[in-house]
Design a protein around this motif. Structure first.
Motif, PDB file in Angstrom:
ATOM      1  N   THR A   1      23.256  95.502  54.423  1.00 31.64           N
ATOM      2  CA  THR A   1      22.303  96.231  55.260  1.00 31.64           C
ATOM      3  C   THR A   1      22.814  96.392  56.695  1.00 31.64           C
ATOM      4  N   TYR A   2      23.685  95.484  57.150  1.00 33.30           N
ATOM      5  CA  TYR A   2      24.236  95.582  58.509  1.00 33.30           C
ATOM      6  C   TYR A   2      25.438  96.516  58.570  1.00 33.30           C
ATOM      7  N   PHE A   3      26.183  96.584  57.478  1.00 37.14           N
ATOM      8  CA  PHE A   3      27.343  97.472  57.413  1.00 37.14           C
ATOM      9  C   PHE A   3      26.971  98.923  57.105  1.00 37.14           C
ATOM     10  N   GLU A   4      25.889  99.110  56.369  1.00 36.20           N
ATOM     11  CA  GLU A   4      25.599 100.418  55.786  1.00 36.20           C
ATOM     12  C   GLU A   4      25.541 101.565  56.791  1.00 36.20           C
ATOM     13  N   PRO A   5      24.840 101.424  57.939  1.00 33.58           N
ATOM     14  CA  PRO A   5      24.817 102.556  58.877  1.00 33.58           C
ATOM     15  C   PRO A   5      26.209 102.920  59.397  1.00 33.58           C
ATOM     16  N   ILE A   6      27.085 101.924  59.541  1.00 37.95           N
ATOM     17  CA  ILE A   6      28.446 102.196  59.996  1.00 37.95           C
ATOM     18  C   ILE A   6      29.236 102.902  58.895  1.00 37.95           C
ATOM     19  N   TYR A   7      29.085 102.417  57.671  1.00 40.80           N
ATOM     20  CA  TYR A   7      29.746 103.066  56.535  1.00 40.80           C
ATOM     21  C   TYR A   7      29.330 104.538  56.440  1.00 40.80           C
ATOM     22  N   LYS A   8      28.030 104.795  56.526  1.00 41.69           N
ATOM     23  CA  LYS A   8      27.540 106.179  56.409  1.00 41.69           C
ATOM     24  C   LYS A   8      28.111 107.061  57.502  1.00 41.69           C
TER      25      LYS A   8
END
Length: 382
Positions: free
Chosen positions: A39-46
């Motif tokens: 959940t912490y990585f996801e916005p960066i991945y997107k």
């Protein structure tokens, strides 16, 4: 014995698969210490995929990580466990950039690689750096993605105090908060005649609310006719399962009680009117993301750095209490039901103040992913 051997073999194969990736393709690596950290990585991945089409090597210690079976577009995933293969992974890592949420790099068995890797720390909590973390938790990173001005102030103060080289401090924000904001669920939820719901979400440890008070925290809320969702910290389940089992058994036939141990637990967060917490960073996520108030139980502070006061900066989680809700001393836990009812009735009054607090304390609300992605890409291109 055979189960342990099969697990180690799987971890070894994961490490070897990672090492077979050509060096020129090992540009950006994400390391996840557990399945709940995506959940912490996801916005960066997107943001990396949408704006840069950057490939990701995703390395996880979670045996049941869903991204192992179904990697996302642009991602290759690898399982290394949390034992000797993980130690070896870090000791031999040869990549451009490693992004991780695990502090204490270099302090224990997880060391920096001898290769020229750029280590970037991604905060997985809004709380300050110097009280609930060990003193040297962030000293050995090259860059830190800071949630707000407090992280910059604290990190620079420690660097100056100890004569440490300056790290790159990026005005990042907080992806988990952005995800909550994207829900559009700010303000009190529509109850449709149902009882107020209280989310009990404390931290873990000997001073944790559940560890210290157990049923005495839940009972006043249920007795007042409220609904209660208990979302314990995963470490509470690991270290003190008997406490959670006792509470669950006591309320096994109570429809207004639910034990939520889902790694994400977003539904419980969005559907609750109020949170009851202690020193957990989840309180700041709930309050600043959903603009709903907190009841803080005044248990002893969670302190992993006993010399935190030497820095001369009051931690944000201490400062926040008077702005985000009310503090209840532990001798008044029996009054929690009445307190929660009153706060829920006044919930609308909290919204403006909580919105203002978010603007003051958090960088780049709604855009943290794009900010981090642009910075990571700049490191690769250097």
């Amino acid at each position: 014995m055979f189960t342990a051997l099969r697990k180690m073999l799987r971890e070894w194969r994961g490490l070897q698969a990672f090492k077979r990736i050509p060096r020129e393709e090992r540009t950006l690596v994400f390391y996840s210490e557990g399945r709940g950290y995506w959940t912490y990585f996801e916005p960066i991945y997107k943001a990396l995929q949408a704006g840069h089409e950057a490939p990701i090597l995703y390395v996880t210690s979670a045996e049941n990580d869903p991204l192992l079976e179904k990697p996302l577009p642009g991602m290759r995933s690898f399982y290394i466990g949390e034992g000797s293969m993980r130690t070896l992974f870090f000791a031999t890592l040869d990549a451009d950039v490693l992004l991780m949420t695990m502090p204490d790099l270099q302090s224990f068995h997880i060391k920096r690689s001898p290769f020229s890797v750029h280590y970037v720390y991604l905060h997985h909590s809004i709380v300050s750096t110097h009280m609930i973390y060990r003193a040297a938790a962030f000293d050995h990173f090259d860059s830190i993605l800071c949630v707000g001005p407090h992280h910059v102030q604290e990190t620079r103060a420690r660097e100056q105090q100890l004569g440490l080289p300056q790290k790159a401090l990026i005005e990042h924000g907080y992806g988990r908060l952005d995800t909550i904001l994207d829900s559009g669920r700010q303000g009190p939820p529509d109850r449709n005649g149902e009882p107020v719901q209280v989310l009990v979400a404390p931290t873990w440890g000997e001073n944790g609310l559940i560890e210290r008070h157990g049923l005495d925290v839940i009972k006043p809320l249920i007795d007042a006719g409220l609904r209660v969702v208990l979302r314990p910290h995963p470490r509470t389940r690991k270290l003190h399962p008997e406490i959670l089992d006792k509470i669950a058994a006591y309320y096994v036939n109570e429809p207004r009680f639910r034990l939520d141990e889902d790694a994400d637990a977003t539904t419980s967060l969005l559907d609750s009117d109020i949170m009851l917490s202690d020193w957990s960073g989840a309180a700041l996520e709930f309050s600043l993301g959903l603009e709903r108030p907190i009841i803080f139980a005044d248990v002893p502070r969670k302190v992993l750095n006993p010399e935190y006061a030497v820095l001369g900066i009051e931690p944000i989680e201490v400062q926040a209490r008077e702005h985000l809700g009310v503090v209840v001393t532990t001798d008044k836990l029996a009054q929690l039901g009445n307190i929660a009812d009153t706060m829920a009735a006044d919930s609308k009054k909290w919204q403006t103040a909580l919105n203002d607090a978010r603007q003051c304390w958090i960088y780049n609300s709604g855009q943290s992913g794009e900010t981090a992605a642009a910075y990571l890409i700049s490191l690769i291109k250097q």
